[in-house]
Design an enzyme around this catalytic site. Structure first.
Site, mmCIF file in Angstrom:
data_model
loop_
_atom_site.group_PDB
_atom_site.id
_atom_site.type_symbol
_atom_site.label_atom_id
_atom_site.label_comp_id
_atom_site.label_asym_id
_atom_site.label_seq_id
_atom_site.Cartn_x
_atom_site.Cartn_y
_atom_site.Cartn_z
ATOM 1 N N LEU A 84 0.856 -1.180 0.000
ATOM 2 C CA LEU A 84 0.000 0.000 0.000
ATOM 3 C C LEU A 84 0.893 1.231 0.000
ATOM 4 O O LEU A 84 1.977 1.226 0.585
ATOM 5 C CB LEU A 84 -0.898 0.025 1.246
ATOM 6 C CG LEU A 84 -1.913 -1.105 1.402
ATOM 7 C CD1 LEU A 84 -2.676 -0.933 2.716
ATOM 8 C CD2 LEU A 84 -2.881 -1.143 0.230
ATOM 9 N N ASP A 85 0.426 2.302 -0.640
ATOM 10 C CA ASP A 85 1.148 3.569 -0.574
ATOM 11 C C ASP A 85 1.287 3.998 0.879
ATOM 12 O O ASP A 85 0.469 3.646 1.738
ATOM 13 C CB ASP A 85 0.404 4.664 -1.342
ATOM 14 C CG ASP A 85 0.341 4.407 -2.832
ATOM 15 O OD1 ASP A 85 1.198 3.657 -3.326
ATOM 16 O OD2 ASP A 85 -0.557 4.947 -3.488
ATOM 17 N N ARG A 86 2.281 4.791 1.147
ATOM 18 C CA ARG A 86 2.513 5.275 2.507
ATOM 19 C C ARG A 86 1.285 5.973 3.081
ATOM 20 O O ARG A 86 0.926 5.794 4.246
ATOM 21 C CB ARG A 86 3.711 6.238 2.517
ATOM 22 C CG ARG A 86 4.025 6.832 3.882
ATOM 23 C CD ARG A 86 5.278 7.686 3.815
ATOM 24 N NE ARG A 86 5.110 8.802 2.913
ATOM 25 C CZ ARG A 86 4.604 9.980 3.261
ATOM 26 N NH1 ARG A 86 4.191 10.189 4.495
ATOM 27 N NH2 ARG A 86 4.506 10.964 2.380
ATOM 28 N N GLU B 293 8.543 4.265 -2.729
ATOM 29 C CA GLU B 293 7.729 3.059 -2.773
ATOM 30 C C GLU B 293 7.902 2.378 -4.136
ATOM 31 O O GLU B 293 7.110 2.527 -5.041
ATOM 32 C CB GLU B 293 6.263 3.412 -2.529
ATOM 33 C CG GLU B 293 6.060 4.062 -1.169
ATOM 34 C CD GLU B 293 4.696 4.702 -1.040
ATOM 35 O OE1 GLU B 293 3.741 4.006 -0.800
ATOM 36 O OE2 GLU B 293 4.592 5.898 -1.190
#
Length: 578
Positions: free
Chosen positions: A166-168, A455
């Site tokens: 998942l994105d930050r 990421e």
């Protein structure tokens, strides 16, 4: 460490956990902060670095410190290549091993804890609910505040396999195998599209009531800012959206989102393209960046070579000699336009004096260096404005980065340079890691990569970490601290057990030095800077700015169907305190 398990086909919580969660809900989340610490890393030369001077690589790859500081740090000798101290003009070659010691200032993350939704001990996997603001892997300025390290240090999971990410800024569900065989099986399910993924988002405006399908290809054009755009040369992507409700009070819509592919920022960029970006997305929903149209329908992609030198904010008065963002110490705006200044012998004409050597960041030509396609003037403008907004949010730290001019060489306490070979270093203690730990991809000077851009699609390599004995010598590291108490939920961090021989009690000797005050560069107010590495310190972010309205709600795999509770911001009648 024991974890209570939910039923094998559900992520529902048990009554005991539910009681603890209810008791924690009244308190708003604060910040979890880690005092700075010295940190050594190793990386191998990447293809895009080959044949370039290390100062040019560092100043174009990373932006958290001024160009002048990067040169100063290299001249201090904190970076080595193949065991030899590197200088600013050292050329990076294929196969080079780059080692660096930096003073790591990890950004704060939310104090909302990671939650174990399900732990299947027989099949060896866990399902977790990740809060927004926590990156999955150590990258950029993040290490101990990354999900992998939190699961290791706070929950006792020495090795987890992040088969989906998942994105930050995104919160929600992740399935993490605990053995490589299951990790490979689940990876193939994700790659082959056999996992049903369901997300919840809150977007701007009144989204259409009928189902909407977006199939625009996506391309990453700037790693530092983590910027992705719709582009014909991008990767295929498909997302299905369905409106749950429209909230007239906030002029936002709550959506059910089903991505059929797994591209970087897929839901975020597709919603922007449709004219309904996620309502609090700092990258894709700000009119100061994209204009009033907010990127609806995509942006112009006509290639352009137009670039301009970075400009200091108006309240800083720099001449060419005092500008911390200049290495050449010349006024770049008065030089004729060229190819970015990479050729030190470039001349403006026969008989004219040689032009000074300019690095790409001095002329603005660092924008687009990592893009797989030529950038348009509109894309360059967007990236420039994103950079300026990041600088403003960090109190213009790069432009205030001048304190080191009055200091001696940068000296990592407790280290001899060059570092000893990796196989002669101590492995990590329980305050960090007990074996291998994820390495940042930074090759030089200080942690400076943008957290969103870090990421990547591949897990970073591994390296060794400090021991507790190392840290005690430095006397600058403490355990994470929170501005608000951590809610009492299942499997939160515990204090060291004195019965365990490998753990050490926290003592006052680990306290970080107090910040030092000096006159601000603008002359308007005092500023704080780190007494160890002289970085200007900027204000803490607001906790509500550390996440976006995007949540991974439910995954259906061969292991079962798992889900989290709906996020608070998706509930009917929710009030947005902007």
């Amino acid at each position: 460490m024991e974890h209570q398990s939910a039923p094998s086909t559900s992520g529902s919580v048990n009554p005991e956990k539910d009681r603890t969660e209810k008791s924690a809900k009244p308190s708003k989340p604060g910040l979890k902060k880690i005092p700075p610490y010295w940190y050594p890393y190793t990386t191998m030369a990447k293809g895009r670095w080959l044949g370039r001077e290390i100062l040019e690589v560092v100043s174009t790859e990373f932006r958290d410190r001024s160009m002048e500081f990067y040169r100063y740090a290299l001249e201090s000798g904190v970076t080595t290549i193949n065991g030899k101290v590197a200088k600013p003009d050292t050329i990076i070659r294929n196969g080079d091993r780059i080692e660096n010691i930096s003073h790591r200032h990890e950004p704060p993350v939310t104090s909302t804890p990671v939650r174990i939704v399900h732990h299947d001990k027989e099949r060896e996997f866990i399902v977790i609910d990740k809060p927004g603001s926590i990156p999955v892997h150590a990258a950029g300025r993040y290490f101990r505040n990354s999900l992998v390290e939190i699961l290791k240090n706070d929950f006792g999971f020495d090795k987890v396999y992040t088969v989906n990410r998942l994105d930050r800024l995104t919160s929600g569900l992740m399935i993490l195998p605990l053995n490589p065989t299951l990790a490979n099986t689940l990876t193939q399910e994700f790659v082959n599209g056999r996992v049903r993924k369901e997300y919840i988002a809150r977007c701007k405006g009144k989204f259409p009531e009928e189902e909407v399908v977006c199939e625009e290809p996506l391309l990453t054009v700037d790693r530092q800012m983590g910027l992705n755009i719709v582009h014909p040369e991008g990767k295929h992507a498909k997302t299905i959206f369905k409106r749950i409700r429209y909230d007239e009070n906030t002029d936002t819509s709550v959506l059910h989102c089903r991505p059929l592919t797994g591209r970087s920022h897929q839901i975020r960029v597709h919603l922007q393209y449709l004219g309904h970006p996620i309502a609090n997305d700092p990258i894709y929903s700000d009119p100061r960046i994209w204009g009033e149209n907010l990127g609806k329908g995509g942006i112009d992609i006509t290639p352009s070579e137009e670039r301009s030198a970075p400009q200091a904010p108006s309240h800083f008065q720099f001449d060419a000699a005092s500008n911390p963002e200049s290495i050449s110490k010349v006024d770049v705006t008065e030089l004729p336009q060229g190819n970015g200044g990479s050729d030190a012998a470039a001349k403006d004409g026969e008989g004219a004096a040689p032009r000074p050597k300019l690095l790409p960041r001095e002329t603005g030509h660092d924008i687009g260096m990592g893009s797989p396609v030529p950038l348009s003037a509109e894309a360059v403008g967007i990236i420039t404005r994103l950079r300026n907004m990041k600088d403003e949010a960090e109190d213009w730290g790069r432009w205030r980065d001048v304190v080191f001019r009055a200091k001696g060489k940068l000296t990592p306490h407790g280290y001899n340079i060059p570092l000893p070979p990796q196989n002669k270093r101590k492995r990590g203690g329980p305050a960090f890691a007990t074996a291998e730990v994820t390495e940042s991809t930074s090759p030089a000077t200080l942690d400076a990569a943008n957290p969103d851009a870090a990421e990547s699609d591949q897990e970073p390599p591994r390296t060794n970490q400090l021991t507790l004995e190392d840290v005690a010598k430095l006397s600058i590291t403490t355990p994470p601290v929170s501005e608000t108490p951590t809610p009492l939920v299942e499997s939160t961090a515990t204090t060291p057990d004195p019965a365990l021989p490998d753990q050490a009690p926290v003592s006052s000797g680990f306290a970080a030095p107090e910040p030092v005050f000096t006159d601000a560069a603008s002359g308007s107010e005092e500023m704080q800077y780190c007494p160890e590495c002289f970085v200007p310190l900027h204000p803490d972010p607001k906790p509500e700015s550390l996440y976006i309205f995007l949540h991974a709600l439910r995954y259906t795999t061969s292991l079962g169907c798992f889900e989290t509770e709906m996020p608070e911001w998706a509930s009917e009648g929710w009030e947005w305190e902007q």
